[in-house]
Write a protein that holds these residues in place. Structure first.
Motif, PDB file in Angstrom:
ATOM      1  N   ILE A 170       0.917  -4.416   8.821  1.00  0.00           N
ATOM      2  CA  ILE A 170       0.817  -4.055   7.397  1.00  0.00           C
ATOM      3  C   ILE A 170       2.017  -3.206   6.990  1.00  0.00           C
ATOM      4  O   ILE A 170       2.540  -3.328   5.880  1.00  0.00           O
ATOM      5  N   THR A 184      -4.377  14.336  -1.049  1.00  0.00           N
ATOM      6  CA  THR A 184      -5.119  13.569  -2.050  1.00  0.00           C
ATOM      7  C   THR A 184      -5.720  12.280  -1.492  1.00  0.00           C
ATOM      8  O   THR A 184      -6.382  11.571  -2.212  1.00  0.00           O
ATOM      9  N   THR A 185      -5.498  11.975  -0.237  1.00  0.00           N
ATOM     10  CA  THR A 185      -6.072  10.735   0.281  1.00  0.00           C
ATOM     11  C   THR A 185      -6.872  11.012   1.551  1.00  0.00           C
ATOM     12  O   THR A 185      -6.863  12.119   2.074  1.00  0.00           O
ATOM     13  N   GLN A 191      -3.411  -0.306   3.495  1.00  0.00           N
ATOM     14  CA  GLN A 191      -3.475  -1.436   2.567  1.00  0.00           C
ATOM     15  C   GLN A 191      -4.157  -0.998   1.268  1.00  0.00           C
ATOM     16  O   GLN A 191      -3.704  -1.323   0.184  1.00  0.00           O
ATOM     17  N   ASP A 192      -5.226  -0.222   1.404  1.00  0.00           N
ATOM     18  CA  ASP A 192      -5.939   0.226   0.211  1.00  0.00           C
ATOM     19  C   ASP A 192      -5.104   1.211  -0.600  1.00  0.00           C
ATOM     20  O   ASP A 192      -5.119   1.192  -1.823  1.00  0.00           O
ATOM     21  N   LEU A 193      -4.370   2.059   0.101  1.00  0.00           N
ATOM     22  CA  LEU A 193      -3.475   2.977  -0.603  1.00  0.00           C
ATOM     23  C   LEU A 193      -2.453   2.184  -1.395  1.00  0.00           C
ATOM     24  O   LEU A 193      -2.143   2.492  -2.546  1.00  0.00           O
ATOM     25  N   TYR A 194      -1.926   1.146  -0.755  1.00  0.00           N
ATOM     26  CA  TYR A 194      -0.880   0.327  -1.346  1.00  0.00           C
ATOM     27  C   TYR A 194      -1.404  -0.385  -2.585  1.00  0.00           C
ATOM     28  O   TYR A 194      -0.697  -0.583  -3.557  1.00  0.00           O
ATOM     29  N   GLU A 195      -2.675  -0.764  -2.532  1.00  0.00           N
ATOM     30  CA  GLU A 195      -3.243  -1.548  -3.634  1.00  0.00           C
ATOM     31  C   GLU A 195      -3.892  -0.711  -4.717  1.00  0.00           C
ATOM     32  O   GLU A 195      -4.264  -1.238  -5.745  1.00  0.00           O
ATOM     33  N   SER A 196      -4.066   0.571  -4.470  1.00  0.00           N
ATOM     34  CA  SER A 196      -4.838   1.344  -5.442  1.00  0.00           C
ATOM     35  C   SER A 196      -3.976   1.648  -6.670  1.00  0.00           C
ATOM     36  O   SER A 196      -2.832   1.233  -6.769  1.00  0.00           O
ATOM     37  N   THR A 197      -4.550   2.385  -7.593  1.00  0.00           N
ATOM     38  CA  THR A 197      -4.029   2.514  -8.955  1.00  0.00           C
ATOM     39  C   THR A 197      -2.514   2.409  -9.121  1.00  0.00           C
ATOM     40  O   THR A 197      -1.997   1.545  -9.773  1.00  0.00           O
ATOM     41  N   VAL A 198      -1.810   3.338  -8.525  1.00  0.00           N
ATOM     42  CA  VAL A 198      -0.371   3.385  -8.720  1.00  0.00           C
ATOM     43  C   VAL A 198       0.286   3.281  -7.357  1.00  0.00           C
ATOM     44  O   VAL A 198      -0.014   4.068  -6.481  1.00  0.00           O
ATOM     45  N   THR A 199       1.129   2.279  -7.178  1.00  0.00           N
ATOM     46  CA  THR A 199       1.817   2.245  -5.898  1.00  0.00           C
ATOM     47  C   THR A 199       2.816   3.383  -5.869  1.00  0.00           C
ATOM     48  O   THR A 199       3.785   3.412  -6.600  1.00  0.00           O
ATOM     49  N   ASP A 200       2.514   4.318  -4.998  1.00  0.00           N
ATOM     50  CA  ASP A 200       3.366   5.469  -4.832  1.00  0.00           C
ATOM     51  C   ASP A 200       4.242   5.154  -3.627  1.00  0.00           C
ATOM     52  O   ASP A 200       3.845   5.362  -2.488  1.00  0.00           O
ATOM     53  N   TRP A 201       5.423   4.565  -3.901  1.00  0.00           N
ATOM     54  CA  TRP A 201       6.248   4.095  -2.784  1.00  0.00           C
ATOM     55  C   TRP A 201       6.531   5.209  -1.789  1.00  0.00           C
ATOM     56  O   TRP A 201       6.492   5.000  -0.582  1.00  0.00           O
ATOM     57  N   VAL A 240       3.400   5.738   0.272  1.00  0.00           N
ATOM     58  CA  VAL A 240       3.140   4.624   1.175  1.00  0.00           C
ATOM     59  C   VAL A 240       4.121   4.659   2.356  1.00  0.00           C
ATOM     60  O   VAL A 240       3.738   4.443   3.513  1.00  0.00           O
ATOM     61  N   GLU A 261      -8.530   7.490  -5.201  1.00  0.00           N
ATOM     62  CA  GLU A 261      -9.147   8.750  -4.779  1.00  0.00           C
ATOM     63  C   GLU A 261      -9.929   9.411  -5.906  1.00  0.00           C
ATOM     64  O   GLU A 261     -10.996   9.978  -5.688  1.00  0.00           O
ATOM     65  N   ARG A 282      -4.757   0.510 -16.301  1.00  0.00           N
ATOM     66  CA  ARG A 282      -4.653   1.218 -15.044  1.00  0.00           C
ATOM     67  C   ARG A 282      -3.191   1.569 -14.702  1.00  0.00           C
ATOM     68  O   ARG A 282      -2.929   2.510 -13.972  1.00  0.00           O
ATOM     69  N   TYR A 287       1.736   4.464 -13.533  1.00  0.00           N
ATOM     70  CA  TYR A 287       2.988   3.961 -12.983  1.00  0.00           C
ATOM     71  C   TYR A 287       4.162   4.350 -13.880  1.00  0.00           C
ATOM     72  O   TYR A 287       5.208   4.775 -13.406  1.00  0.00           O
ATOM     73  N   LYS A 324       5.010   7.939 -13.718  1.00  0.00           N
ATOM     74  CA  LYS A 324       5.679   8.306 -12.486  1.00  0.00           C
ATOM     75  C   LYS A 324       7.131   7.823 -12.448  1.00  0.00           C
ATOM     76  O   LYS A 324       8.018   8.564 -12.061  1.00  0.00           O
ATOM     77  N   TYR A 325       7.329   6.569 -12.846  1.00  0.00           N
ATOM     78  CA  TYR A 325       8.655   5.986 -12.651  1.00  0.00           C
ATOM     79  C   TYR A 325       9.477   5.859 -13.934  1.00  0.00           C
ATOM     80  O   TYR A 325      10.657   5.531 -13.871  1.00  0.00           O
TER      81      TYR A 325
END
Lengths: 312, 279, 454
Positions: A136, B66-67, B233-243, B246, C40, C276, C280, C283-284
């Motif tokens: 992943i 936060t996670t 994977q869930d972090l990656y898919e949740s609300t805002v992808t925080d690169w 991640v 979260e 949602r 984003y 943030k960006y």
């Protein structure tokens, strides 16, 4: 090796049975093997047999639809040009190219890492690293690096003047190539590990003798190295091919089922779509079983063609 | 003279090739680390910077505060660690049984080990789930531990078998003549000699368990039981992808494994090779 | 100690360790709920609601499992196939009818009554009320609509009005062409008019929305696929033109969130998306947000054969399995969940996306004081307009009656429609050929499933 076992047998029988030992000697073999065998039987073989049974049914994933239809699911595969035959072709392209590249890169890297140079230990560690990264993370990281807008790879290729127009790594034309490259990056260390270990045991005298005979590097590789690592490569190629032919997570996490996935829909992906997308568990199971049978046939051919040769 | 010249050239080639290899393998890791410590707005810039003037650990703070990352991490350690111990134990028992006792079916078991590799996980995941459910092991760590143990066992038995075969029986016998029981002889004589093999099996199993996505995804539902790959994977898919976050998670998964791996790699190369050669 | 005993002892020790790892106790009634909000904030709000519920209802424990949205279907299938049912779940709208038709769901009329039937938006009632037997079998946890999000600054740069949404596809294409530009003068396009998400699910979404906006449907009254009808063919032609002029060449690889990144960083001028994603932008693209450059059109364009536009209603319903462990306790929990203060707490975790199903909460001063509305109220206003006036429908549903088709899940889960679009748009296949092939595949799948009624 057989000597050791025979010897063990002899010793065991000559030894007086200690008091309190009630289980006959040969039973120990079964007892010691039991946990492993039970796990493998229960959690691998039983599900496989159950798969076969399901494959003879038209079975829905969750609704109570289950009709025995004999081999119809298998017969349907023969006509399934787009799903089955195309998947087979794409899977073969992916597996053969990827294993070929892994082999070339892996053996070269192993030979390099077998040379002595300053920092070799460090280089070995780094070279094996890609194999350690969870799939992943590989996928997220590679999506990031190959990204055609923000990707560092695009930037590097353009800044260094290697390409003018950015390569669209995830276009329909290139996605297969991209996946082959990523899988090579991830899995070539497997080849390095196996080959390097064998290279370390090659007698340096052989190289010295070849040098004296005036053999150049290529001939030394062909006449000294290759014969020595053949046995290892034999097993590595077989294992890698089986792994790549049934590779699911990499392709799935990268490309999914549809859209881009259309261009890399190998049989494992198609199996997944049939089972979890179209909810046709029976048809999906027939695909699984067919995939398995193909690997068996492949292995038999592989052994008969190469193994005999190797005994020479 | 020309000989010297060629030797220097050859040396240069070796170092050049080593540099290329290390770069290709290591750069993605470096890039991951770099992304994790860059400020957010530098992350999505069209001309990526190869160093950042303002490194910060904000992404790591977010990850831990936060996670559920710490929970996922602990779960992965429990699952991968237990599977490793269990595989080494069961695999060693089996390999010892195969190499030291003669019994009917021994060759069959030994011969079918490679065979199980033809069953890719994707091919059996549905019936596998049903079996697990019947055993009441869905959504439990034990279910995952048994899965990884089972999938690692064939290779582990195969590898340990070749190790045990190469250990002369005389040593064991000598120990027993000296008054040791068989288990004592095994612990004092066999296991130390097979140590590289045990290490190789441990690493192999650990990687399988640490990296698996498919079974963890299918078997585990509760957030409190998730392992790292699924959690990420869930972090990656949740609300805002925080690169940044991640990538920080990627670093946190990869670095400990990498350190461990480098520390024991010489055993791995020796052990794996021995197994592969004997196969 | 004999060797036998030593071995046995070692084995017993190992088993003890295993047993210790695997043990789980259950003293109370444990209600298991699955929802699709693994972020979260929402998990946290759910945890608080659950804690309050457990305090008020001793003897009941609620166990929430947050499932990544993409994994929901798979987990539902394994649960249904094996009978390991949770008590309450979020599901796809089109699953609700087929589950209730199989008698698997507990009616939720009492939950609806506790919320107040009149207070619920009409689209939610149409969605969750089964007119055939007069019961509700689900209730959306929240709603939302798909909208066109655009960059006002890019619209201005292109000389386009920022307040005039395009009304027809022709007009839309015109705009998108003007928005597809080379910003740095190197002869290469570096901003595209539109960024679309490429994964199969999103292609299904765009296809049904555009078919609906073109006066078309995916299935006829008898449930037979209608992919070769004119409205669908026109969608394929439109899509091809769109891809050739205004989509990035790698659009198929664009994840949904990548499209948000594209808009945030100026790689695209418009996207189709959900509320949602506002986080984003914050943030960006904080500058664009501060300057008010992010906009949302309150309407979408229609196709050449269409009268009204169709956009997607996001509306996963809560459902309770009749044969779960504790259906009554689960219903009690849902009633608690929809109580105003609890529900507001939940909605406010993703405030721009989660549109409450009750009109009353819309007027609630505490709700209106949600901090995010300071910068994003225009987004919820656009959604409110669509929900109240334009009848958005759930994914794959172009007519409300489609909800009764028992094979929607299988068609959506197959790659049939996605392949059709991909073959035309990327493979250059003639739309009618691709449509005919998709039609044949869909008819075969429906026949195999035993649902053929034409």
């Amino acid at each position: 090796m057989h000597d050791a076992v025979t010897q063990a047998q002899t010793i065991d029988h000559s030894e007086p049975l200690p008091r309190g030992r009630r289980i006959p000697e040969h039973w120990w073999g079964y007892v010691l093997l039991a946990p492993a065998v039970i796990l493998v039987l229960g959690l691998i073989l039983y599900p496989v047999i159950y798969s076969f049974w399901i494959s003879l049914h038209a079975k829905h994933a969750y609704l109570p639809i289950e009709n025995f239809i004999g081999l119809d699911n298998y017969a349907a595969l023969l006509d399934d040009q787009e799903g089955f035959w195309r998947g087979l072709k794409l899977g073969a392209i992916f597996a053969v190219s990827s294993v070929g590249l892994q082999l070339v890169v892996g053996v070269s890297a192993a030979m390099l890492l077998n040379e002595s140079f300053i920092g070799r230990t460090f280089a070995r560690g780094v070279a094996l690293f890609p194999y350690m990264v969870p799939m992943i993370v590989v996928v997220i990281l590679m999506r990031w690096i190959f990204n055609d807008s923000y990707g560092v790879l695009k930037y590097l290729l353009q800044a260094s003047g290697i390409v003018d127009d950015p390569i669209v790594w995830f276009s329909p034309d290139n996605v297969m190539l991209t996946l082959i490259l990523v899988s090579t990056w991830t899995f070539f260390p497997f080849v390095v590990i196996g080959t390097l270990a064998r290279l370390q045991t090659i007698d340096p005298e052989l190289y010295a003798a070849a040098k004296v005979d005036g053999a150049g590097p290529l001939r030394r590789f062909y006449h000294v190295t290759l014969p020595q690592i053949r046995n290892v490569l034999f097993v590595i190629v077989l294992l890698r091919f089986m792994f790549m032919f049934t590779k699911f997570d990499l392709i799935w996490l990268f490309a999914g089922a549809g859209g881009l996935g259309y261009y890399v829909r190998t049989l494992p992906i198609y199996t997944y779509v049939r089972t979890f997308g179209e909810l046709q568990v029976g048809a999906g199971a027939a695909l699984s079983v067919t995939l398995f049978l193909m690997l068996v046939v492949f292995s038999i051919f592989y052994f008969t063609i190469f193994r005999r040769d190797e005994q020479l | 003279m020309s000989l010297d010249y060629r030797m220097i050239l050859a040396r240069l080639l070796v170092y050049g090739a080593a540099l290329v290899l290390v770069t290709l393998c290591g750069f993605p890791l470096v890039w991951m680390v770099l992304t994790s410590i860059k400020p957010d707005q530098e992350i999505l810039s069209a001309a990526p910077t190869f160093w950042t003037a303002n490194p910060h650990l904000g992404a790591f703070e977010r990850l831990f505060e936060t996670t559920n990352f710490p929970t996922y991490f602990a779960n992965s350690l429990i699952v991968a660690g237990s599977a490793t111990v269990l595989t080494v134990f069961i695999g060693a028992l089996a390999a010892y049984g195969i190499t030291r006792f003669r019994f009917r079916g021994r060759e069959l078991v030994a011969g079918t080990m490679l065979f199980t590799y033809m069953f890719a996980p994707i091919m059996i995941v549905v019936p596998f789930y049903i079996v697990m459910r019947n055993l009441g092991l869905v959504n439990s760590h034990l279910g995952l531990i048994l899965s990884y143990t089972t999938f690692s066992l064939p290779f582990s038995m195969w590898l340990l078998r070749s190790f045990f075969q190469s250990i002369p029986i005389d040593l064991e016998e000598a120990a027993m003549v000296d008054g040791a029981s068989r288990p004592q002889a095994v612990i004092r004589v066999i296991l130390p000699m097979a140590f590289p093999g045990l290490i190789a099996v441990s690493i192999f199993t650990f990687i399988v368990a640490w990296n698996d996505y498919l079974f963890a995804r299918v078997l585990i539902g509760s957030d409190s039981l998730k392992t790292l790959p699924v959690g990420i994977q869930d972090l990656y898919e949740s609300t805002v992808t925080d690169w940044g976050m991640v990538m920080a998670a990627g670093v946190m998964i990869t670095l400990p494994a990498l350190v461990f791996f480098i520390a024991v790699q010489r055993y791995l190369v020796a052990g794996w090779g021995a197994g592969a050669v004997k196969g | 100690m004999t060797p036998t005993q030593q071995w046995l002892r070692a084995g017993a020790a190992a088993l003890t360790i295993l047993a210790a790892v695997g043990t789980a106790q259950a003293a109370d009634k444990v209600v298991t709920i699955w929802h699709t909000e693994p972020n979260e904030a929402t998990k946290g709000a759910m945890a608080e609601i659950i804690a309050d519920f457990e305090k008020a209802n001793p003897g009941i424990k609620v166990n929430q499992e947050a499932i990544g949205w993409g994994d929901l279907d798979k987990k539902m299938q394994t649960a249904l196939a094996t009978g390991a049912l949770p008590d309450a779940v979020h599901g796809q709208a089109y699953v609700e009818r087929s589950l209730s038709a199989k008698g698997l769901l507990r009616p939720l009329d009492d939950v609806v009554a506790s919320v107040g039937e009149d207070d619920i938006y009409d689209v939610v009632k149409k969605l969750n009320y089964n007119p055939k037997d007069g019961h509700y079998y689900g209730l959306a946890h929240a709603i939302g609509t798909d909208v066109t999000v655009y960059r006002k600054d890019f619209y201005r740069e292109a000389g386009l009005s920022v307040d005039q949404p395009p009304e027809t596809w022709a007009e839309w294409l015109d705009q998108l062409k003007k928005l597809t530009v080379d910003t740095d003068g190197d002869g290469k396009i570096d901003r595209y008019g539109l960024s679309l998400a490429g994964p199969g699910f999103f292609i299904n979404e765009d296809l049904y929305m555009w078919t609906g906006s073109n006066g078309g449907r995916l299935f006829d009254e008898k449930g037979r696929p209608t992919f070769t009808e004119k409205p669908v063919i026109e969608v394929l032609e439109f899509w091809k033109e769109l891809a050739d002029c205004c989509l990035a060449p790698d659009w198929l690889s664009r994840g949904y969130l990548d499209t948000f990144a594209d808009l945030a960083t100026g790689k695209a001028a418009t996207i189709l998306g959900w509320g949602r994603g506002t986080g984003y932008f914050e943030k960006y693209a904080p500058d664009a947000v501060a300057a008010g450059d992010i906009g949302v059109f309150p309407a979408k364009p229609v196709g050449p054969s269409g009268q009204n536009f169709l956009t997607q209603l996001d509306c996963e319903p809560w459902m309770i399995f009749k044969d779960g462990q504790h259906p009554e306790e689960a219903a009690a929990f849902l009633k608690f969940f929809y109580q105003k203060d609890n529900y507001r707490k939940y909605i406010q975790t993703v405030p721009v996306h989660f549109f409450p199903i009750t009109k009353s909460l819309q007027e609630d001063p505490d709700y209106l004081a949600t901090p995010d509305f300071a910068s994003w109220k225009f987004w919820t206003d656009a959604q409110r307009n669509i929900i109240a006036n334009h009848e958005p429908k759930p994914v794959m549903v172009t007519e409300w009656d489609d909800l009764d088709l028992p094979f929607i899940a299988e068609i959506a889960g197959s790659t049939i429609l996605v392949d059709m679009v991909t073959e035309v748009v990327q493979g250059g296949k003639a739309p009618m050929d691709a449509a005919q092939r998709a039609q044949d595949r869909a008819e075969k799948l429906i026949t195999d499933l035993g649902y053929k009624t034409w």
